[in-house]
Each structure stands twice: as C-alpha cells, then as structure tokens.
Design a protein around this motif. Structure first.
Motif, PDB file in Angstrom:
ATOM      1  N   VAL A  96      -7.012   3.850  -3.355  1.00 53.32           N
ATOM      2  CA  VAL A  96      -7.911   4.259  -4.355  1.00 53.32           C
ATOM      3  C   VAL A  96      -9.074   4.202  -3.154  1.00 53.32           C
ATOM      4  N   TYR A  97      -9.591   3.260  -2.683  1.00 57.59           N
ATOM      5  CA  TYR A  97     -10.847   3.321  -1.781  1.00 57.59           C
ATOM      6  C   TYR A  97     -10.967   4.503  -0.855  1.00 57.59           C
ATOM      7  N   ASN A  98      -9.689   4.931  -0.705  1.00 53.64           N
ATOM      8  CA  ASN A  98      -9.664   6.261   0.471  1.00 53.64           C
ATOM      9  C   ASN A  98      -8.419   7.396   0.229  1.00 53.64           C
ATOM     10  N   SER A  99      -8.702   7.322  -1.369  1.00 51.93           N
ATOM     11  CA  SER A  99      -8.256   8.915  -2.147  1.00 51.93           C
ATOM     12  C   SER A  99      -9.273   9.304  -2.630  1.00 51.93           C
ATOM     13  N   SER A 100      -9.479  10.866  -2.645  1.00 50.68           N
ATOM     14  CA  SER A 100     -10.237  11.192  -3.089  1.00 50.68           C
ATOM     15  C   SER A 100      -9.866  11.875  -4.440  1.00 50.68           C
ATOM     16  N   ASN A 101      -9.124  11.210  -5.285  1.00 50.58           N
ATOM     17  CA  ASN A 101      -7.737  12.198  -6.802  1.00 50.58           C
ATOM     18  C   ASN A 101      -8.437  10.868  -7.369  1.00 50.58           C
ATOM     19  N   TRP A 102      -9.482   9.671  -7.165  1.00 50.62           N
ATOM     20  CA  TRP A 102      -9.454   8.317  -8.302  1.00 50.62           C
ATOM     21  C   TRP A 102     -11.499   8.029  -7.650  1.00 50.62           C
ATOM     22  N   GLN A 103     -11.728   8.771  -7.513  1.00 47.56           N
ATOM     23  CA  GLN A 103     -13.005   8.823  -6.924  1.00 47.56           C
ATOM     24  C   GLN A 103     -13.871  10.016  -7.817  1.00 47.56           C
ATOM     25  N   VAL A 104     -14.520   9.510  -8.100  1.00 45.44           N
ATOM     26  CA  VAL A 104     -16.302  10.330  -8.716  1.00 45.44           C
ATOM     27  C   VAL A 104     -16.352  11.214  -7.786  1.00 45.44           C
ATOM     28  N   PRO A 105     -16.298  13.175  -8.150  1.00 49.53           N
ATOM     29  CA  PRO A 105     -15.927  13.289  -9.691  1.00 49.53           C
ATOM     30  C   PRO A 105     -14.890  13.327 -10.798  1.00 49.53           C
ATOM     31  N   PHE A 106     -13.778  13.156  -9.776  1.00 50.76           N
ATOM     32  CA  PHE A 106     -12.525  12.735 -10.332  1.00 50.76           C
ATOM     33  C   PHE A 106     -11.556  12.191 -11.093  1.00 50.76           C
ATOM     34  N   GLY A 107     -12.223  11.053 -11.276  1.00 50.49           N
ATOM     35  CA  GLY A 107     -11.406   9.886 -11.291  1.00 50.49           C
ATOM     36  C   GLY A 107     -12.522   8.561 -10.937  1.00 50.49           C
ATOM     37  N   PHE A 108     -12.619   7.771 -12.191  1.00 46.38           N
ATOM     38  CA  PHE A 108     -12.769   6.470 -11.349  1.00 46.38           C
ATOM     39  C   PHE A 108     -11.894   4.997 -11.644  1.00 46.38           C
ATOM     40  N   HIS A 109     -12.467   3.541 -10.358  1.00 47.31           N
ATOM     41  CA  HIS A 109     -11.487   3.190 -10.641  1.00 47.31           C
ATOM     42  C   HIS A 109     -12.383   2.084 -11.647  1.00 47.31           C
ATOM     43  N   MET A 129       0.638  -1.076   0.048  1.00 46.54           N
ATOM     44  CA  MET A 129       0.292  -0.185   0.311  1.00 46.54           C
ATOM     45  C   MET A 129       0.842   1.371   0.023  1.00 46.54           C
ATOM     46  N   LYS A 130       2.440   1.135   0.647  1.00 40.43           N
ATOM     47  CA  LYS A 130       2.676   2.527   0.973  1.00 40.43           C
ATOM     48  C   LYS A 130       3.449   2.487  -0.645  1.00 40.43           C
ATOM     49  N   THR A 131       4.060   1.586  -1.282  1.00 45.29           N
ATOM     50  CA  THR A 131       4.485   2.243  -2.577  1.00 45.29           C
ATOM     51  C   THR A 131       3.243   2.657  -3.786  1.00 45.29           C
ATOM     52  N   TRP A 132       2.312   1.824  -3.451  1.00 48.19           N
ATOM     53  CA  TRP A 132       1.566   2.257  -4.271  1.00 48.19           C
ATOM     54  C   TRP A 132       0.712   2.957  -4.521  1.00 48.19           C
ATOM     55  N   SER A 133       0.850   4.253  -3.202  1.00 48.58           N
ATOM     56  CA  SER A 133       0.325   5.445  -2.551  1.00 48.58           C
ATOM     57  C   SER A 133       1.293   6.006  -3.432  1.00 48.58           C
ATOM     58  N   HIS A 191      -0.797  11.181 -10.076  1.00 50.35           N
ATOM     59  CA  HIS A 191      -1.455  12.265 -10.307  1.00 50.35           C
ATOM     60  C   HIS A 191      -1.365  13.495 -10.287  1.00 50.35           C
ATOM     61  N   LEU A 192       0.166  13.695  -9.297  1.00 48.13           N
ATOM     62  CA  LEU A 192       0.645  15.499  -9.216  1.00 48.13           C
ATOM     63  C   LEU A 192       1.253  15.614 -10.599  1.00 48.13           C
ATOM     64  N   HIS A 193       2.247  15.046 -10.821  1.00 46.32           N
ATOM     65  CA  HIS A 193       2.942  15.017 -12.681  1.00 46.32           C
ATOM     66  C   HIS A 193       2.337  15.097 -13.501  1.00 46.32           C
ATOM     67  N   VAL A 194       1.776  13.954 -13.724  1.00 43.76           N
ATOM     68  CA  VAL A 194       0.716  13.808 -15.016  1.00 43.76           C
ATOM     69  C   VAL A 194      -0.616  14.160 -15.318  1.00 43.76           C
ATOM     70  N   VAL A 195      -1.145  13.310 -14.198  1.00 43.56           N
ATOM     71  CA  VAL A 195      -2.879  13.649 -14.228  1.00 43.56           C
ATOM     72  C   VAL A 195      -3.220  15.303 -13.919  1.00 43.56           C
ATOM     73  N   LYS A 196      -2.785  16.257 -13.292  1.00 44.61           N
ATOM     74  CA  LYS A 196      -2.593  16.903 -12.906  1.00 44.61           C
ATOM     75  C   LYS A 196      -3.860  17.922 -13.420  1.00 44.61           C
ATOM     76  N   GLY A 197      -4.790  16.879 -12.297  1.00 46.10           N
ATOM     77  CA  GLY A 197      -6.144  17.653 -11.224  1.00 46.10           C
ATOM     78  C   GLY A 197      -7.746  16.933 -12.423  1.00 46.10           C
ATOM     79  N   ARG A 198      -6.642  16.880 -13.697  1.00 45.30           N
ATOM     80  CA  ARG A 198      -7.788  16.282 -15.091  1.00 45.30           C
ATOM     81  C   ARG A 198      -8.591  15.451 -14.793  1.00 45.30           C
ATOM     82  N   ARG A 199      -9.930  15.856 -14.731  1.00 42.78           N
ATOM     83  CA  ARG A 199     -11.169  15.399 -14.139  1.00 42.78           C
ATOM     84  C   ARG A 199     -11.241  13.901 -15.046  1.00 42.78           C
TER      85      ARG A 199
END
Length: 411
Positions: free
Chosen positions: A367-380, A332-336, A343-351
C-alpha cells in the motif's frame, strides 16, 4: 461409597488422590444430609486401649506426675519410636480437628457442584438425542448457571415447542419447568446436516467401534473414509481448474485470475494463487459505501494455504463479498496480486475508496508503494478490532483498552 464414609466418620486412613466413580454418587442424595458433627463414638479412631492393670477410674496425670500407660494398637506400629512411651489416647495426629472438618466439607461441596454440572450436561444431551431422533431442531435462547431455555429453530413458522429448565435452589437439582413438546414445524431438506448434531455426539457414536479397533487401523480407516466422501487433497487441487470453469459457466462474466509456477524438477504446474470475483458483486459495489475491508484466514488441512477476502457494506449494514483468493501464504507478493486484481476488476478507478486492513507487513509494504491506494485515489486505515486485540500486548491495562474502543466509536 466406603471411601467417603471413612472420611466423614473421622477415619484418617484416606487417599485424597483417589478418583471418584460415577456409581459412588448414587449413595449421596440431597434428601439425606450428612451430619459432620454428630459422629458415633464407635467410629472414632482407635489410638490404644487401657492395660489390664489399670482400673476404670483413670488417675489424673497432673496430680500424679506420671503418664498413663496404654498398649499400642496394631495401627500405631508405624508411629512408635525407640525409647518412647506410647502416646496417650488424647493425642490426635491432627493439631486442629476443626480444620480437617472444614477441608472435608469443602471437598464434599466441590464434589456436589461437579455432580450438578454432570446432571445439567445429561439433560442437554438427552434433549439433543431426542431432537436427532424426531428430526427436529432447536436453538438455545438462554443458558446460565441457574436456567436453560430453548425454542424451536423454526419458531417463525409458528412452532410452539418450548423447554425451560432451572436449578432449584432448595434441592440444588435441575428441574424441567415449562415444556411444550409438540413440534408443528416442517423440517424440510437438511442439506447441511442436523443443526444440533455436534462433534461430541458423533464421537460418542464412533467411540464404541474405535475402542475395538487397533489405533493404527482406526486412524487409517478414518482417513480412507474421508477420502471416499470428500476426495484427497491432491485430487482437490487437480479439480480446482474445472471448478473455476464451472463457476464461469453458470455465473457469466465471472473473472478468474491464476498464478502458477513451472519447475524443472516437477512435471505438473505448481499452484500459487487463484483470484475470482462474481459479476453481481462487481456491479453491486457501485451502490455501496466506498469502504473495502480485507483480511486473510487459514484453510486448515494437509496444506497450510490461506483464503483472502474483500468485503464491503451497504446502507442497511449488510455485507457484500467482493473478491476471493486462495494463496500459498500471506506475503507481500500474494497481497500485491490480490490488491492489484481487486483494483483492476472491482474498483475500476473509482476515487476516494478507503481500504481497511490489519498491520500485516505484506499489506503495508504494498500500500505504501502503490499510488492506487494513496490520496487522492484512495485511503488506507487500520482495523480497530485488530488494534484492540493487539493493544494489551504493549499496554496491559483493561481500562485503556476499553477507552480505545469507546474513543473509536465516538469518532
């Protein structure tokens, strides 16, 4: 080929566990078929000879009620039992002679099939050695039990080299059919080595020297040779910072993120994680489909480290790599760390960006604990290939497994 002549002529003192030497095949050819039925009487096993007191006309046992007496041969010594008369000549150690002949014929068929496989292997090896000698490369376009076809690897340059071989059903031998042997292509520079040079060829070349060397010296010599060519594992980790600096120098605006660990009992910094992405990949993501696929794989060697990668596809269905990371393990640490940097360097807030992965617990937990990859910002979503590979572990049904793949393709 004495051993097989004994089998085919009816002598039963054979050992089925005996191995067959390659030289034995020279005495068996398709031009001289072996007749299993027409067997000379002198080749039949000797189970006894008439005694001197008996005449040439043997009495009928049923009429006289007495057994005909025979002198046991030397080969029957192991079979004689106390207080028993020698067995008559009509007795056989096998209850069904036809079963024995059928077994022998199957053994011959299997042996010939193995021989045909060896012939095909020798043909492939000869072609491979020829192309290594003339410094040309080929690719196999068809390989079945009945035919083998190959062309020049640089056929787009107009090279007309062709070779077609087939298994002749009449002789059951591999024959070369169409053969255009001249290469008119330009080999150029072979930076990655010869395309047809495989591990088997290298092993055969080194085998002669290894057989003459004690095992430990051969192992240590191989290890030293690898270190002289590729360096040591410790040296590779020590050069990793310099390598990343070279990437940044020759690829401006390349982003590199490190994660190291400092320990009291170790003088050097302990490597844990390094992430990098190239500027062209960051810029190209804007023009690609908003679907990112992530996965990890083993980096085989002395240390069990992992390589993480994120890719995306664009309109012509080609793959664009987005980011890479070398980590000590998948957790979990390395994947986080990897997904945060992605998300910081490539996605750059793209919804509306969809993330596709397998069901690794480290990915799911983050993913389940990160808002960056949850609706409406992202999908898994889950990778269908991994689902199909794991589906039979619970539902052991081939039809259901195929239906899973078909249903997903029609969604």
């Amino acid at each position: 080929m004495i051993h097989y002549q004994n089998i085919l002529t009816g002598r039963y003192d054979f050992d089925l566990n005996e191995t067959i030497n390659e030289s034995d095949w020279e005495n068996i050819t398709q031009d001289e078929p072996i007749d299993l039925v027409n067997i000379d009487d002198r080749d039949l096993p000797n189970y006894g000879s008439p005694s001197a007191s008996d005449s040439d006309d043997f009495p009928n046992a049923e009429e006289s009620g007495d057994n005909v007496s025979f002198e046991a041969s030397s080969s029957d010594d192991d079979f004689l039992m106390p207080n028993r008369s020698p067995r008559p000549m009509s007795m056989s150690p096998f209850h069904n002679h036809e079963i024995l002949i059928w077994i022998i014929s199957k053994i011959v068929q299997i042996s010939l099939a193995i021989h045909m496989m060896n012939i095909h292997h020798n043909l492939q090896r000869a072609v491979k050695l020829l192309h290594l000698k003339i410094a040309r490369e080929y690719i196999v376009i068809k390989s079945t039990k009945k035919s083998w076809r190959l062309v020049c690897r640089r056929v787009e340059q107009g090279c007309r080299f062709r070779l077609t071989s087939f298994n002749d059903k009449h002789t059951n031998m591999w024959k070369v059919g169409r053969y255009i042997k001249e290469h008119i292509c330009d080999m150029g520079m072979c930076r990655d080595g010869h395309f047809n040079l495989d591990v088997e060829i290298i092993a055969n070349v080194l085998r002669v020297d290894i057989e003459k060397t004690p095992r430990r010296k051969a192992y240590l010599g191989r290890k030293r040779a690898f270190e002289k060519v590729y360096g040591t594992w410790e040296g590779s980790f020590a050069e990793l910072p310099s390598f990343m600096e070279a990437l940044k120098h020759f690829n401006p605006e390349t982003i590199v993120e490190w994660k190291i660990e400092r320990r009291v009992d170790v003088i050097e910094d302990v490597f844990n994680y390094v992430f990098w992405t190239f500027k062209p990949c960051i810029d190209g993501f804007v023009f690609c489909h908003p679907i990112i696929t992530i996965d990890g794989t083993h980096v085989y060697g002395k240390y069990d480290i992992k390589l993480l990668i994120a890719i995306v596809t664009y309109s012509n269905r080609s793959i664009l790599p987005l980011a890479f990371a070398i980590v000590v393990n998948e957790s979990m640490k390395t994947w986080s760390l990897f997904l945060d940097h992605l998300h910081l360097h490539v996605v750059k807030g793209r919804r509306g960006v969809a993330l596709i992965s397998d069901r690794h617990h480290g990915i799911l937990s983050f993913v389940y604990n990160s808002s960056n990859w949850q609706v409406p910002f992202g999908f898994h979503r889950f990778c269908l290939r991994h689902l199909k590979a794991n589906f039979p572990k619970i539902f052991k049904n081939v039809t259901l497994n195929n239906l899973l793949w078909a249903a997903a393709n029609h969604c």
